[in-house]
Design an enzyme around this catalytic site. Sequence first.
Site, PDB file in Angstrom:
ATOM      1  NE  ARG A 223      33.823 104.334  37.156  1.00  0.00           N
ATOM      2  CZ  ARG A 223      32.842 105.232  37.206  1.00  0.00           C
ATOM      3  NH1 ARG A 223      31.722 105.013  36.535  1.00  0.00           N
ATOM      4  NH2 ARG A 223      32.976 106.338  37.933  1.00  0.00           N
ATOM      5  CG  HIS A 271      32.146 106.374  30.634  1.00  0.00           C
ATOM      6  ND1 HIS A 271      33.242 105.857  31.268  1.00  0.00           N
ATOM      7  CD2 HIS A 271      31.308 106.769  31.637  1.00  0.00           C
ATOM      8  CE1 HIS A 271      33.088 105.934  32.587  1.00  0.00           C
ATOM      9  NE2 HIS A 271      31.912 106.485  32.833  1.00  0.00           N
TER      10      HIS A 271
END
Length: 308
Positions: A223, A271
Site C-alpha cells: 500500500r 495500482h
Amino acid sequence: MSFVYKADPVRGAEWAEFFARKMPDMPFHIWPDVGDARDVRYLAAWQPPANLMTDFPNLEVLFCTGAGIDHLDLSVVPDAIPIVRMVETGIVSGMVEYVTLAVLSIHRDWKTYLEQQRERDWTAHRVRPASSRRVGVLGLGSLGRAVLPRLQSFGFSCAGWSRFPQQMDGVDCYAGADEMGAFLKRTDILICLVPLTDSTRGILDKRLFDALPRGAAVINVGRGGHLVQDDLLQALNDGTLSYAVVDVCEPEPLPRHHPFWTHPKVTLTPHIASMTQPETAVEAVVANIRRLKEGSPMIGLVDSARGY
C-alpha cells in the site's frame, strides 16, 4: 435473502452474470439498487455505506472486494458483522505476474536497455545468474507465499519475513522485530507485501533502506502508506538504493508534479499489480457463503485486532 454489490458497476455487471450461474436462487443487486433492504444478508463493497446497519438491518457478512481492508472505514461496521477480505486466485495470479516482471526487469537491467535503445547505444552489460541475487519478501500472507515459489523457479535465493514464525520449502524464513535486521541484510531486491496496519505504516523508510545492502532495489506492491516517499527519493539519489518499482502511492493518483513521474530510477504504475477478477471473485464469495451456511470457517475472515 439477497446479495448487494457496491463497487465498480462495470465489474458489477460481470459479477451479476457469474453469480446467477453459481447461485441462481439468490437475488443479486448492484448499488444503488438494493431491492428490499430488509432481505439483504450479504454485501460486497470496496467501501460500505456510512449508515451500514440502517441501510441493511439484517446484514450477516461484509465481503471486501479487495485483498486488503485498510481502505475500509471500520467504524461503520459493528463488531458482530464478520468482514471477509478477498482471497481469490485471480488476485494471486496477477500479483505473481507483476512481481515476477518487476524482479526480472531489475535483475536483467531492462530499464538500462530501454534507455540505451533511445540513445542508439549498443552497450552490453554482464548478465548475472539469478542464483547470485537475493530476493526477500516482506509479508508471508497468501500473496507473499505465492510469489516466492515462482521466484525460486528462476534460481533466486529467496527469503521471507513475517510477524510470526512460518516455514516454506527452500525459503529462509525470518520472523519478528528481532530478525528483521538479518532479513534485510541478506536482501538485494525487497518486495513489500505486508498488510497496511498502524505498525507497518511507513515501514519503508530511511532506517529500513540503510539496513539493506548498498545498491539494493525495492518493489512496493503493498500500500502507498507503507512508503515514506521522501526517504525513498533520498536513498535513490545518494546510491543507498539502485532502483524502485512503485505500484501504490499516497495519494492516488500522484500529483502531476511529483518526482516519481520522471525519476530515472523509478518505475511507476497506477495500482495495477493485481486486480480482483469477477469470475474467480464470485467463486470465492459463493464458496464462503456455503461455508457459512454449513457452519464452517470462511476463508479470508478478518481479525479486527490485527487489522487484516
